[in-house]
Design a protein around this motif. Structure first.
Motif, PDB file in Angstrom:
ATOM      1  N   LEU A  24       0.833  -1.204   0.000  1.00 56.52           N
ATOM      2  CA  LEU A  24       0.000   0.000   0.000  1.00 56.52           C
ATOM      3  C   LEU A  24       0.871   1.259   0.000  1.00 56.52           C
ATOM      4  O   LEU A  24       0.580   2.223  -0.711  1.00 56.52           O
ATOM      5  N   TYR A  25       1.948   1.230   0.799  1.00 60.43           N
ATOM      6  CA  TYR A  25       2.870   2.357   0.817  1.00 60.43           C
ATOM      7  C   TYR A  25       3.475   2.587  -0.575  1.00 60.43           C
ATOM      8  O   TYR A  25       3.537   3.718  -1.076  1.00 60.43           O
ATOM      9  N   LEU A  26       3.945   1.501  -1.188  1.00 60.23           N
ATOM     10  CA  LEU A  26       4.559   1.595  -2.505  1.00 60.23           C
ATOM     11  C   LEU A  26       3.562   2.090  -3.548  1.00 60.23           C
ATOM     12  O   LEU A  26       3.901   2.901  -4.418  1.00 60.23           O
ATOM     13  N   GLN A  27       2.331   1.605  -3.459  1.00 62.59           N
ATOM     14  CA  GLN A  27       1.303   2.017  -4.391  1.00 62.59           C
ATOM     15  C   GLN A  27       1.001   3.514  -4.245  1.00 62.59           C
ATOM     16  O   GLN A  27       0.787   4.221  -5.229  1.00 62.59           O
ATOM     17  N   THR A  28       1.015   3.991  -3.021  1.00 63.66           N
ATOM     18  CA  THR A  28       0.771   5.412  -2.766  1.00 63.66           C
ATOM     19  C   THR A  28       1.864   6.266  -3.394  1.00 63.66           C
ATOM     20  O   THR A  28       1.589   7.267  -4.066  1.00 63.66           O
ATOM     21  N   VAL A  29       3.119   5.862  -3.170  1.00 68.44           N
ATOM     22  CA  VAL A  29       4.247   6.586  -3.759  1.00 68.44           C
ATOM     23  C   VAL A  29       4.176   6.513  -5.285  1.00 68.44           C
ATOM     24  O   VAL A  29       4.353   7.514  -5.998  1.00 68.44           O
ATOM     25  N   PHE A  30       3.900   5.330  -5.798  1.00 72.08           N
ATOM     26  CA  PHE A  30       3.834   5.072  -7.233  1.00 72.08           C
ATOM     27  C   PHE A  30       2.817   5.980  -7.921  1.00 72.08           C
ATOM     28  O   PHE A  30       3.054   6.515  -8.996  1.00 72.08           O
ATOM     29  N   ASN A  31       1.681   6.164  -7.285  1.00 75.35           N
ATOM     30  CA  ASN A  31       0.596   6.916  -7.905  1.00 75.35           C
ATOM     31  C   ASN A  31       0.680   8.425  -7.672  1.00 75.35           C
ATOM     32  O   ASN A  31      -0.077   9.182  -8.279  1.00 75.35           O
ATOM     33  N   HIS A  32       1.566   8.869  -6.791  1.00 73.73           N
ATOM     34  CA  HIS A  32       1.635  10.303  -6.497  1.00 73.73           C
ATOM     35  C   HIS A  32       2.942  10.961  -6.939  1.00 73.73           C
ATOM     36  O   HIS A  32       3.121  12.161  -6.755  1.00 73.73           O
ATOM     37  N   THR A  33       3.833  10.201  -7.526  1.00 77.23           N
ATOM     38  CA  THR A  33       5.055  10.793  -8.038  1.00 77.23           C
ATOM     39  C   THR A  33       4.788  11.482  -9.373  1.00 77.23           C
ATOM     40  O   THR A  33       3.880  11.103 -10.115  1.00 77.23           O
ATOM     41  N   LYS A  34       5.573  12.503  -9.685  1.00 78.93           N
ATOM     42  CA  LYS A  34       5.411  13.223 -10.942  1.00 78.93           C
ATOM     43  C   LYS A  34       6.020  12.456 -12.119  1.00 78.93           C
ATOM     44  O   LYS A  34       5.715  12.752 -13.274  1.00 78.93           O
ATOM     45  N   ILE A  35       6.896  11.508 -11.817  1.00 76.52           N
ATOM     46  CA  ILE A  35       7.500  10.698 -12.872  1.00 76.52           C
ATOM     47  C   ILE A  35       6.464   9.717 -13.404  1.00 76.52           C
ATOM     48  O   ILE A  35       5.728   9.109 -12.643  1.00 76.52           O
ATOM     49  N   ARG A  36       6.405   9.556 -14.725  1.00 78.96           N
ATOM     50  CA  ARG A  36       5.418   8.672 -15.340  1.00 78.96           C
ATOM     51  C   ARG A  36       5.995   7.264 -15.488  1.00 78.96           C
ATOM     52  O   ARG A  36       7.077   7.092 -16.037  1.00 78.96           O
ATOM     53  N   TYR A  37       5.252   6.258 -15.021  1.00 80.42           N
ATOM     54  CA  TYR A  37       5.680   4.871 -15.125  1.00 80.42           C
ATOM     55  C   TYR A  37       4.602   4.051 -15.831  1.00 80.42           C
ATOM     56  O   TYR A  37       3.407   4.239 -15.581  1.00 80.42           O
ATOM     57  N   SER A  38       5.045   3.137 -16.695  1.00 79.03           N
ATOM     58  CA  SER A  38       4.124   2.193 -17.317  1.00 79.03           C
ATOM     59  C   SER A  38       4.881   0.893 -17.601  1.00 79.03           C
ATOM     60  O   SER A  38       6.023   0.930 -18.069  1.00 79.03           O
ATOM     61  N   LEU A  39       4.242  -0.245 -17.316  1.00 87.98           N
ATOM     62  CA  LEU A  39       4.838  -1.552 -17.559  1.00 87.98           C
ATOM     63  C   LEU A  39       4.075  -2.242 -18.674  1.00 87.98           C
ATOM     64  O   LEU A  39       2.844  -2.376 -18.610  1.00 87.98           O
ATOM     65  N   LEU A  40       4.787  -2.695 -19.706  1.00 92.57           N
ATOM     66  CA  LEU A  40       4.185  -3.371 -20.848  1.00 92.57           C
ATOM     67  C   LEU A  40       4.796  -4.750 -21.022  1.00 92.57           C
ATOM     68  O   LEU A  40       5.987  -4.954 -20.718  1.00 92.57           O
ATOM     69  N   ASP A  41       4.009  -5.700 -21.530  1.00 88.83           N
ATOM     70  CA  ASP A  41       4.587  -7.009 -21.814  1.00 88.83           C
ATOM     71  C   ASP A  41       5.244  -6.979 -23.197  1.00 88.83           C
ATOM     72  O   ASP A  41       5.243  -5.954 -23.887  1.00 88.83           O
ATOM     73  N   ARG A  42       5.798  -8.113 -23.598  1.00 90.58           N
ATOM     74  CA  ARG A  42       6.559  -8.183 -24.854  1.00 90.58           C
ATOM     75  C   ARG A  42       5.701  -7.824 -26.064  1.00 90.58           C
ATOM     76  O   ARG A  42       6.214  -7.369 -27.085  1.00 90.58           O
ATOM     77  N   THR A 125      14.876 -14.290 -21.691  1.00 91.10           N
ATOM     78  CA  THR A 125      13.998 -13.820 -22.767  1.00 91.10           C
ATOM     79  C   THR A 125      13.262 -12.562 -22.308  1.00 91.10           C
ATOM     80  O   THR A 125      12.796 -12.495 -21.171  1.00 91.10           O
ATOM     81  N   LEU A 126      13.163 -11.598 -23.206  1.00 90.62           N
ATOM     82  CA  LEU A 126      12.471 -10.363 -22.856  1.00 90.62           C
ATOM     83  C   LEU A 126      11.018 -10.665 -22.542  1.00 90.62           C
ATOM     84  O   LEU A 126      10.265 -11.152 -23.383  1.00 90.62           O
ATOM     85  N   SER A 127      10.624 -10.379 -21.316  1.00 92.12           N
ATOM     86  CA  SER A 127       9.256 -10.652 -20.871  1.00 92.12           C
ATOM     87  C   SER A 127       8.401  -9.391 -20.882  1.00 92.12           C
ATOM     88  O   SER A 127       7.230  -9.417 -21.289  1.00 92.12           O
ATOM     89  N   SER A 128       8.969  -8.289 -20.443  1.00 90.60           N
ATOM     90  CA  SER A 128       8.245  -7.029 -20.375  1.00 90.60           C
ATOM     91  C   SER A 128       9.257  -5.892 -20.321  1.00 90.60           C
ATOM     92  O   SER A 128      10.468  -6.128 -20.270  1.00 90.60           O
ATOM     93  N   PHE A 129       8.766  -4.690 -20.327  1.00 89.29           N
ATOM     94  CA  PHE A 129       9.670  -3.547 -20.214  1.00 89.29           C
ATOM     95  C   PHE A 129       8.939  -2.393 -19.535  1.00 89.29           C
ATOM     96  O   PHE A 129       7.724  -2.229 -19.667  1.00 89.29           O
ATOM     97  N   LEU A 130       9.732  -1.628 -18.798  1.00 88.50           N
ATOM     98  CA  LEU A 130       9.213  -0.490 -18.040  1.00 88.50           C
ATOM     99  C   LEU A 130       9.525   0.801 -18.789  1.00 88.50           C
ATOM    100  O   LEU A 130      10.656   1.018 -19.211  1.00 88.50           O
ATOM    101  N   ILE A 131       8.502   1.634 -18.952  1.00 89.57           N
ATOM    102  CA  ILE A 131       8.685   2.947 -19.561  1.00 89.57           C
ATOM    103  C   ILE A 131       8.685   3.988 -18.449  1.00 89.57           C
ATOM    104  O   ILE A 131       7.760   4.043 -17.644  1.00 89.57           O
TER     105      ILE A 131
END
Length: 222
Positions: A24-42, A125-131
């Motif tokens: 929950l702590y990590l999710q709070t930080v994740f959703n309130h930071t100004k940096i944009r994050y997105s995880l995509l699969d292959r 093997t490339l499984s996913s990547f973080l933007i």
């Protein structure tokens, strides 16, 4: 034995609650930071993103993004080709990560963004990547201002060198002529008028040099 069995569920529950709390702590930080994050699969399917990424993406592209969407379907052709090329390099391990800067207009303002792609490998093997997208507009502004200051200093230094040359050579020449002619007048009384005429010429040259120097200084001030 029964006591051990009684305590075990409580310990497991305590650990589970601690894990949920940290998540929950990590999710709070994740959703309130100004940096944009997105995880995509292959296959470019969106696995997760934070609020900043969602707001930024929808504002720039004019369409909504949801978990499970294929990002390629939401991008223009030029952006799709860039993404495909980046992921190909990541999958081939030719790059440990891919990074580039993007500049564009938004609400009539220049915006600069740093975009980094981090690969996630499973069984080699490339499984996913973080933007990761970060707004670097302010940093770019400081860099441009610093470069402008450097350019101004270079121009001022060039003008200063030019001024020094004028003072040491161009301005010195008519002054030296006048001093030399003055000496000749004292030594040769028969050609006084000739030397005076030459002094007049040197004075006019000196006046012209001073005028040009003054104009140059005025331009420098402006």
């Amino acid at each position: 034995m029964s006591r051990l069995n009684d305590k075990h569920p409580e310990g497991a529950q305590s650990k589970e609650e601690a894990i949920k709390e940290r998540a929950l702590y990590l999710q709070t930080v994740f959703n309130h930071t100004k940096i944009r994050y997105s995880l995509l699969d292959r296959n470019f399917k969106v696995l997760m993103f934070n609020n900043s990424f969602k707001r930024d993406f929808e504002a720039l592209n004019g369409q909504k993004i949801e978990i499970g969407d294929c990002l390629l379907d939401l991008l223009e052709k030029g952006r799709r080709d860039e993404l495909l090329e980046m992921v190909e390099h990541l999958g081939n391990k030719t790059l440990p990560y891919a990074e580039y800067e993007l500049d564009y207009k938004y609400n009539s303002k220049d915006v600069f963004t740093n975009i980094t792609y981090f690969p996630v490998f499973i069984n080699n093997t490339l499984s996913s990547f973080l933007i990761v997208k970060q707004d670097i507009t302010q940093r770019k502004k400081y860099e441009q201002e610093r470069q402008q200051m450097i350019d101004d200093l270079i121009i001022r230094n060039i003008k200063l060198e030019k001024f020094a040359f004028v003072v040491s050579h161009v301005l010195r020449a008519p002054v030296a002529n006048i001093m030399g002619l003055n000496t000749l007048i004292k030594e040769d009384k028969n050609n006084t008028q000739k030397y005076l005429d030459l002094i007049d010429e040197s004075v006019l040259k000196l006046d012209q040099v001073v005028r040009e120097l003054n104009e140059s200084l005025q331009k420098t001030k402006n």
